[in-house]
Scaffold this motif. Structure first.
Motif, PDB file in Angstrom:
ATOM      1  N   VAL A   1      18.605 -15.872  29.608  1.00 36.70           N
ATOM      2  CA  VAL A   1      19.332 -15.029  28.658  1.00 36.70           C
ATOM      3  C   VAL A   1      18.336 -14.323  27.737  1.00 36.70           C
ATOM      4  O   VAL A   1      18.462 -13.124  27.471  1.00 36.70           O
ATOM      5  CB  VAL A   1      20.361 -15.857  27.857  1.00 36.70           C
ATOM      6  CG1 VAL A   1      20.928 -15.039  26.703  1.00 36.70           C
ATOM      7  CG2 VAL A   1      21.485 -16.333  28.769  1.00 36.70           C
ATOM      8  N   SER A   2      17.316 -15.048  27.270  1.00 36.03           N
ATOM      9  CA  SER A   2      16.286 -14.390  26.446  1.00 36.03           C
ATOM     10  C   SER A   2      15.672 -13.228  27.204  1.00 36.03           C
ATOM     11  O   SER A   2      15.539 -12.120  26.676  1.00 36.03           O
ATOM     12  CB  SER A   2      15.152 -15.370  26.092  1.00 36.03           C
ATOM     13  OG  SER A   2      15.617 -16.461  25.370  1.00 36.03           O
TER      14      SER A   2
ATOM     15  N   SER B   1      17.854 -10.202  27.518  1.00 35.33           N
ATOM     16  CA  SER B   1      18.374  -9.606  26.284  1.00 35.33           C
ATOM     17  C   SER B   1      17.272  -8.928  25.488  1.00 35.33           C
ATOM     18  O   SER B   1      17.547  -8.312  24.462  1.00 35.33           O
ATOM     19  CB  SER B   1      19.014 -10.696  25.407  1.00 35.33           C
ATOM     20  OG  SER B   1      20.013 -11.392  26.120  1.00 35.33           O
TER      21      SER B   1
ATOM     22  N   ARG C   1      19.298 -15.678  22.727  1.00 39.17           N
ATOM     23  CA  ARG C   1      19.364 -14.313  22.192  1.00 39.17           C
ATOM     24  C   ARG C   1      18.675 -14.177  20.835  1.00 39.17           C
ATOM     25  O   ARG C   1      18.035 -13.149  20.581  1.00 39.17           O
ATOM     26  CB  ARG C   1      20.817 -13.865  22.096  1.00 39.17           C
ATOM     27  CG  ARG C   1      21.537 -13.820  23.443  1.00 39.17           C
ATOM     28  CD  ARG C   1      23.006 -13.483  23.239  1.00 39.17           C
ATOM     29  NE  ARG C   1      23.786 -13.552  24.471  1.00 39.17           N
ATOM     30  CZ  ARG C   1      24.375 -14.648  24.923  1.00 39.17           C
ATOM     31  NH1 ARG C   1      24.262 -15.792  24.268  1.00 39.17           N
ATOM     32  NH2 ARG C   1      25.076 -14.633  26.040  1.00 39.17           N
TER      33      ARG C   1
ATOM     34  N   CYS D   1      15.969 -11.315  20.235  1.00 32.93           N
ATOM     35  CA  CYS D   1      16.175 -10.346  19.156  1.00 32.93           C
ATOM     36  C   CYS D   1      14.981 -10.358  18.208  1.00 32.93           C
ATOM     37  O   CYS D   1      14.484  -9.311  17.801  1.00 32.93           O
ATOM     38  CB  CYS D   1      17.479 -10.667  18.419  1.00 32.93           C
ATOM     39  SG  CYS D   1      17.786  -9.597  17.013  1.00 32.93           S
TER      40      CYS D   1
ATOM     41  N   TYR E   1      21.172  -6.104  17.493  1.00 30.87           N
ATOM     42  CA  TYR E   1      21.228  -7.022  18.635  1.00 30.87           C
ATOM     43  C   TYR E   1      22.326  -6.604  19.583  1.00 30.87           C
ATOM     44  O   TYR E   1      23.289  -5.933  19.201  1.00 30.87           O
ATOM     45  CB  TYR E   1      21.473  -8.464  18.165  1.00 30.87           C
ATOM     46  CG  TYR E   1      22.809  -8.624  17.499  1.00 30.87           C
ATOM     47  CD1 TYR E   1      22.979  -8.275  16.166  1.00 30.87           C
ATOM     48  CD2 TYR E   1      23.910  -9.077  18.218  1.00 30.87           C
ATOM     49  CE1 TYR E   1      24.209  -8.365  15.569  1.00 30.87           C
ATOM     50  CE2 TYR E   1      25.153  -9.171  17.614  1.00 30.87           C
ATOM     51  CZ  TYR E   1      25.291  -8.813  16.292  1.00 30.87           C
ATOM     52  OH  TYR E   1      26.516  -8.891  15.698  1.00 30.87           O
TER      53      TYR E   1
ATOM     54  N   GLU F   1      24.698  -8.499  22.842  1.00 34.39           N
ATOM     55  CA  GLU F   1      25.043  -9.837  23.316  1.00 34.39           C
ATOM     56  C   GLU F   1      25.982  -9.738  24.523  1.00 34.39           C
ATOM     57  O   GLU F   1      27.096  -9.225  24.402  1.00 34.39           O
ATOM     58  CB  GLU F   1      25.753 -10.623  22.201  1.00 34.39           C
ATOM     59  CG  GLU F   1      26.070 -12.037  22.624  1.00 34.39           C
ATOM     60  CD  GLU F   1      27.131 -12.727  21.771  1.00 34.39           C
ATOM     61  OE1 GLU F   1      27.618 -12.123  20.804  1.00 34.39           O
ATOM     62  OE2 GLU F   1      27.466 -13.870  22.108  1.00 34.39           O
TER      63      GLU F   1
ATOM     64  N   TRP G   1      29.215  -6.336  26.884  1.00 35.71           N
ATOM     65  CA  TRP G   1      28.137  -6.403  25.886  1.00 35.71           C
ATOM     66  C   TRP G   1      28.633  -6.017  24.491  1.00 35.71           C
ATOM     67  O   TRP G   1      28.897  -4.856  24.208  1.00 35.71           O
ATOM     68  CB  TRP G   1      26.970  -5.516  26.323  1.00 35.71           C
ATOM     69  CG  TRP G   1      26.265  -6.087  27.525  1.00 35.71           C
ATOM     70  CD1 TRP G   1      26.752  -6.151  28.802  1.00 35.71           C
ATOM     71  CD2 TRP G   1      24.977  -6.720  27.559  1.00 35.71           C
ATOM     72  NE1 TRP G   1      25.847  -6.782  29.626  1.00 35.71           N
ATOM     73  CE2 TRP G   1      24.741  -7.139  28.902  1.00 35.71           C
ATOM     74  CE3 TRP G   1      23.991  -6.974  26.597  1.00 35.71           C
ATOM     75  CZ2 TRP G   1      23.568  -7.790  29.294  1.00 35.71           C
ATOM     76  CZ3 TRP G   1      22.819  -7.619  26.989  1.00 35.71           C
ATOM     77  CH2 TRP G   1      22.625  -8.022  28.328  1.00 35.71           C
TER      78      TRP G   1
ATOM     79  N   TYR H   1      27.763  -6.008  20.286  1.00 30.77           N
ATOM     80  CA  TYR H   1      26.530  -5.658  19.592  1.00 30.77           C
ATOM     81  C   TYR H   1      26.793  -5.586  18.089  1.00 30.77           C
ATOM     82  O   TYR H   1      27.943  -5.637  17.644  1.00 30.77           O
ATOM     83  CB  TYR H   1      25.979  -4.318  20.084  1.00 30.77           C
ATOM     84  CG  TYR H   1      26.924  -3.158  19.863  1.00 30.77           C
ATOM     85  CD1 TYR H   1      27.919  -2.866  20.783  1.00 30.77           C
ATOM     86  CD2 TYR H   1      26.843  -2.367  18.703  1.00 30.77           C
ATOM     87  CE1 TYR H   1      28.811  -1.818  20.579  1.00 30.77           C
ATOM     88  CE2 TYR H   1      27.723  -1.319  18.498  1.00 30.77           C
ATOM     89  CZ  TYR H   1      28.708  -1.047  19.434  1.00 30.77           C
ATOM     90  OH  TYR H   1      29.589  -0.021  19.225  1.00 30.77           O
TER      91      TYR H   1
ATOM     92  N   ILE I   1      22.754 -14.292  15.853  1.00 30.31           N
ATOM     93  CA  ILE I   1      21.630 -13.767  16.640  1.00 30.31           C
ATOM     94  C   ILE I   1      20.534 -13.066  15.819  1.00 30.31           C
ATOM     95  O   ILE I   1      19.361 -13.397  15.962  1.00 30.31           O
ATOM     96  CB  ILE I   1      22.179 -12.844  17.760  1.00 30.31           C
ATOM     97  CG1 ILE I   1      23.051 -13.678  18.715  1.00 30.31           C
ATOM     98  CG2 ILE I   1      21.049 -12.152  18.518  1.00 30.31           C
ATOM     99  CD1 ILE I   1      23.850 -12.852  19.710  1.00 30.31           C
TER     100      ILE I   1
END
Lengths: 181, 801
Positions: B332-333, B336, B368, B372, B463, B465, B647, B649, B757
């Motif tokens: 996920v990191s 993202s 995340r 971020c 961010y 997500e 997504w 945000y 986040i």
């Protein structure tokens, strides 16, 4: 799994020594025989079945276990049941009316969405109740309210709505006092 | 028409019971004759176990059973690896329920005692003597992957649990074209979810019916049921798992199996008594799960005008001693990290690293916040180096509204699907923040304050997500055949998010009742055996849309039955106020009467069963009472399977004041603009976002799962892990924009994790601004405690000017 007899008899309770304790809980005076090391929180929850008092840390930081001990907010996880000898304990179960009508503090929490998972909530309600009983005309500034709330942890809400609920609780209380609710 | 409930700030149905102390958390459920479990946990990070002496514990008459690895038969094997992935080094490590021969982190379970009460069980744990031979450890991620570092697992070279590279576009070409390149290295430390209710489980085995009943404070009861059925070889229908009220989860309770989740059912079956295990706070810190520790080195390739062409990110991810959840967090990191920016050329590499610490599994945000922090710190630095305003740099790189869907070909998200942003109005969100914070006025105030010896700073963070992942969830809408109450059932669970209320709103709009009259049933495998779980901000999106589809079908059934009963055409029926009405008239039939009339030979003896008979039959057909192809009652199920993640945000900004004397930080303003698509309940959305911000502030400043060099956990209580109180969390200003998702009928996106986040980035950015007069090095770490800031300040003062 084959059905077999238990290998040894299981005692009904531990062989800890017992001591009688007499106290008043939510207006009812009762006497119970308890292990001297039993926490007041466990006593309230498991001996009396009043499970609205929650246990979040057992080291006095989170405030989930807050009850009123002789009128003042206290940590039932840092108190032994036997220490409550002669004390008057009030728990969350005593706060609403018997017909379930919510107390102004509870009503305010609902209106302001001041709870999510609800685990910390009884502790907050009891702490606020104790404060408002001691301080009927509280300072309603943001900083002052947050100071009052600073003995209880909440992991869900970010506190914003609990602060709003504190103010709303005072409004609702005053409205009820003047016959408005 | 009834007022539309979707979009209204409807109060929560669950609240009155919780407020009266009538919740049903696991430890509240009365179990006659229950026994209590406690665990002996490793005192060392990495050690061989020479011996375990359980004799004294077994001799205690109040102890019913003691289990070590030798006493659990076939369960003595590594627990399942939940999400295998080809990048995981052969033999991905998971822990055994109870340690065999060696331990891998301080806190690992070595033995379980079952006794008549928890006090006795803990006494007996103390009486169990474990003889350890401690082994060397290395907790520093960068040192742990170096040759010659002590190994967590002897057969895993360099402690590399997984190594994965993903590319999108041509990063090399982007860097070849670059006019400016900038690199930042950021470090984030371990944190943990710390739900106020710790983990908990209770099990009861009924040897007569063969049913295993398990109450588990889990986010995934259906998965736990499947796992238990397979581990114990019981038919799934004979295992019932219920997640009742759960006191917060934040990801920690999505993980399964924690050792107790199979050992407690085992003990309940073997001892033929209910057994319960209520994790205590120390155990939650040392034995549950943690997250967040990563070190990123991120490089951006840009043109002089600020256009970012390429991104390279190489990071180390601390997975702890085991990798039961696979690479989900790191993946996920890595997917993202490009944030809301176009960035055509991306190359991301990570190594997941074994460390002798409690295992890492998702915690709210799930990789995340780290991504971020990396990209946004880099964007800030790039803006400063190019002399471009931080807002303007972001604006120049946003994916524009007409560029959606925006696919990052080559990047696979944690659901195995390509990264594909569905919709967004990023510049509009930034404009809202600019509108709220009058930056020129702030700069003037900042200059004035500095003259008075006060130091203000402004920071922001954007961010994105990915939320609402598949594969699917189900929903069932049913009129209770006797009472006519509307039931909505789904397989996933609620840990405080208020799903029951938002689902009630969705249903209420279709069947024409009040949300308060909808009964929500979730988290019970017997009520709904199909479904996945609550994670990845997916409940409202996936279950919500399934419920919506089921509600549309239930509505059609009700309209048809009511039209028959009232002897009018279906298009003359409207559903409102708990009944079906003839449009423009005053004749109606209640939902309870519809429920009764559609339920042949019902044995209902209440009022609506009497009144229902005054109407025409609910079905017009010849032949047997049930027409071919129909079913009794009003009950409709449906499922929703999203094509891919949607997504969400947002952008947060803060103004802070920094006191160089005490190094205290005061957050003077915190503004959040968030977009989770169409909003079902603004009150609940605000609550989710504010709660996330509160957790983010804890993570940014106070909360740190610190370890000693030899692997002893130093934050094992709320005295050391400083969760913020009301006095530490500011009253954030919350603003919502609504850009619908095109991926589901309701247009919604997830919101559960969002608030958490960007907070570390926002505050790091603001502090950096406040620090300017002191020549303090850029902020590259999270959390940032006053003592760390003090060290930075001292270092800056010691440097020659």
């Amino acid at each position: 799994m084959a059905r077999s007899l238990p290998s040894k008899p299981i005692p009904a309770a531990s062989s800890d020594p017992r001591r009688e304790v007499t106290l008043t809980v939510n207006g009812e005076t009762l006497t119970r025989s308890v292990s001297p090391r039993m926490l007041l929180s466990d006593f309230i929850r498991h001996e009396l079945g009043l499970t609205g008092t929650h246990v979040g840390c057992e080291h006095g930081v989170c405030g989930c276990c807050t009850v009123l001990i002789d009128g003042r907010a206290g940590r039932s996880c840092l108190t032994l049941a036997v220490q409550a000898e002669g004390a008057e304990i009030r728990t969350i179960e005593s706060v609403a009316r018997p017909d379930g009508t919510l107390h102004p503090v509870q009503q305010a929490f609902m209106e302001c969405h001041a709870l999510q998972c609800g685990f910390c909530t009884p502790g907050f309600v009891m702490a606020i109740l104790s404060y408002l009983e001691e301080t009927p005309q509280p300072d309603l500034s943001e900083d002052a309210i947050r100071e009052v709330l600073s003995g209880n942890l909440c992991r869900c809400t970010g506190y914003k709505n609990i602060v709003r609920a504190f103010r709303r609780a005072v409004e609702l209380r005053d409205a009820r006092a003047t016959g408005g609710g | 028409m009834s007022t539309r409930q979707f979009g209204a700030p409807v109060q929560r149905n669950a609240d009155p019971a919780l407020l009266r102390g009538e919740g049903a958390f696991i430890d509240d459920i009365p179990l006659a004759g229950a026994l209590h479990a406690a665990f002996v946990r490793s005192a060392h990070a990495r050690a061989r176990i020479r011996s375990i002496d359980t004799r004294a514990a077994r001799a205690n008459p109040d102890v019913v059973a003691v289990y070590t690895a030798d006493d659990i038969g076939a369960l003595d094997a590594p627990l399942p690896l939940l999400i295998p992935h080809p990048s995981i080094t052969a033999g991905g490590k998971t822990q055994r329920p109870l340690a065999r021969d060696e331990v891998f982190y301080a806190g690992q379970c070595i033995a379980m005692v079952v006794a008549v009460d928890r006090y006795t069980a803990e006494d007996a744990c103390e009486a169990i003597a474990v003889d350890y031979e401690p082994l060397p450890v290395e907790l520093d991620l960068e040192k742990a992957v170096a040759d010659g570092a002590p190994l967590v697992h002897d057969d895993i070279p360099n402690n590399v649990a997984a190594h994965f590279i993903q590319e999108s576009g041509d990063a090399d070409a982007a860097f070849a074209r670059a006019e400016h390149v900038t690199t930042v290295k950021v470090r984030l430390e371990r944190s943990t979810a710390a739900p106020l209710e710790c983990r908990a489980i209770a099990a009861r085995w009924d040897r007569v019916t063969g049913e295993l009943m398990v109450w588990d404070g889990t986010q995934a009861p259906i998965a736990v049921r499947g796992g238990l059925a397979s581990v114990f070889g019981i038919d799934e229908d004979n295992v019932r798992v219920v997640a009742p009220n759960v006191g917060g989860g934040f990801g920690q309770k999505i993980m399964m199996f924690h050792p107790d989740e199979i050992l407690v059912p085992l003990a309940a079956m073997e001892l033929d008594r209910p057994v319960k295990y209520i994790e205590d706070r120390v155990e939650n810190f040392i034995g549950a799960s943690q997250e967040r520790a990563q070190i990123h080195e991120i490089t951006l390739a840009a043109l002089k005008d600020g256009t970012v062409l390429g991104l390279r990110d190489s990071f180390l991810h601390d997975t702890g001693a085991f990798i039961p959840y696979g690479i989900a967090v790191a993946q996920v990191s890595s997917t993202s990290v490009a944030g809301p920016y176009r960035i055509p050329g991306i190359w991301v590499e990570f190594k997941a690293v074994y460390t002798p610490c409690v295992q890492v599994t998702p915690y709210r945000g799930c990789g995340r916040p780290q991504a971020c922090f990396a990209i946004e710190r880099a964007m800030d630095q790039l803006a400063d180096e190019l002399g471009i305003d931080r807002f303007e740099l972001r604006r120049r790189n946003f994916i524009a509204p007409d560029e959606f869907p925006y696919r990052r070909e080559g990047l696979l998200f944690a659901d195995g699907l390509a990264v594909n942003y569905d919709s967004g109005e990023y510049a509009q969100a930034l404009d809202r923040i600019v509108g709220e914070i009058d930056l020129p006025a702030f700069r003037a105030e900042q200059a004035e304050a500095r003259a008075e010896g006060r130091y203000l700073g402004f920071g922001l963070g954007f961010y994105v997500e990915a939320t609402g992942l598949g594969p699917y969830e189900g929903g069932r809408v049913k009129l209770h055949p006797i009472t006519g109450k509307v039931y909505v059932t789904t397989g996933l669970t609620d840990q405080g998010q208020g799903h029951g209320t938002v689902f009630a709103q969705i249903v209420a709009d279709q069947v024409g009742c009040a949300p308060a009259d909808v009964v929500f049933v979730g988290g019970d495998t017997q009520a709904q055996p199909w479904g996945v779980a609550t994670f990845a901000s997916r409940a409202a999106v996936v279950s919500g849309n399934a419920i919506h589809k089921a509600a549309l079908r239930a509505r059609a059934q009700i309209v048809q039955a009511a039209a028959n009963m009232l002897e009018v055409e279906q298009d003359e029926i409207e559903l409102r106020d708990g009944g079906a009405w003839i449009r423009g008239g005053n004749r109606s039939v209640s939902l309870a009467e519809v429920a009764t009339a559609t339920n042949p030979l019902r044995y209902a003896f209440n009022e609506s069963s009497k009144t229902a008979t005054q109407f025409a039959p609910a079905s017009r057909h010849d032949g047997p009472p049930l027409a071919e192809g129909t079913h009794p009652g009003i009950e409709e199920s449906d499922y929703f399977s999203p094509p891919h993640a949607t997504w969400a945000y947002g952008v947060h900004a803060a103004i802070v004041e920094f006191d160089p004397e005490t190094c205290a930080i005061d957050i003077r303003r915190y503004v959040c603009v968030h977009d989770c698509g169409t909003i079902i309940n603004p009150m609940i959305v605000d609550g989710q976002v504010m709660g996330g911000i509160g957790q983010g502030i804890g993570g940014a400043f106070y909360e740190r799962c610190a370890y000693s060099e030899d692997g002893a956990p130093l934050a094992a209580s709320f005295m050391d892990f400083l969760m913020p109180y009301a006095t530490e969390v500011p009253d954030a200003e919350l603003i919502h924009t609504e850009t619908p998702s095109p991926l589901n009928p309701l247009g919604i996106k997830g919101v559960g994790e969002a608030g958490t986040i960007p907070v570390s980035q926002v505050l790091a950015s603001a502090l950096e601004d406040a620090f300017q007069p002191f020549g303090i090095a850029p902020v590259r770490e999270s959390p940032l405690s006053p003592s760390m800031i003090h060290a930075l300040l001292r270092e800056a003062r010691a440097r020659p000017a």
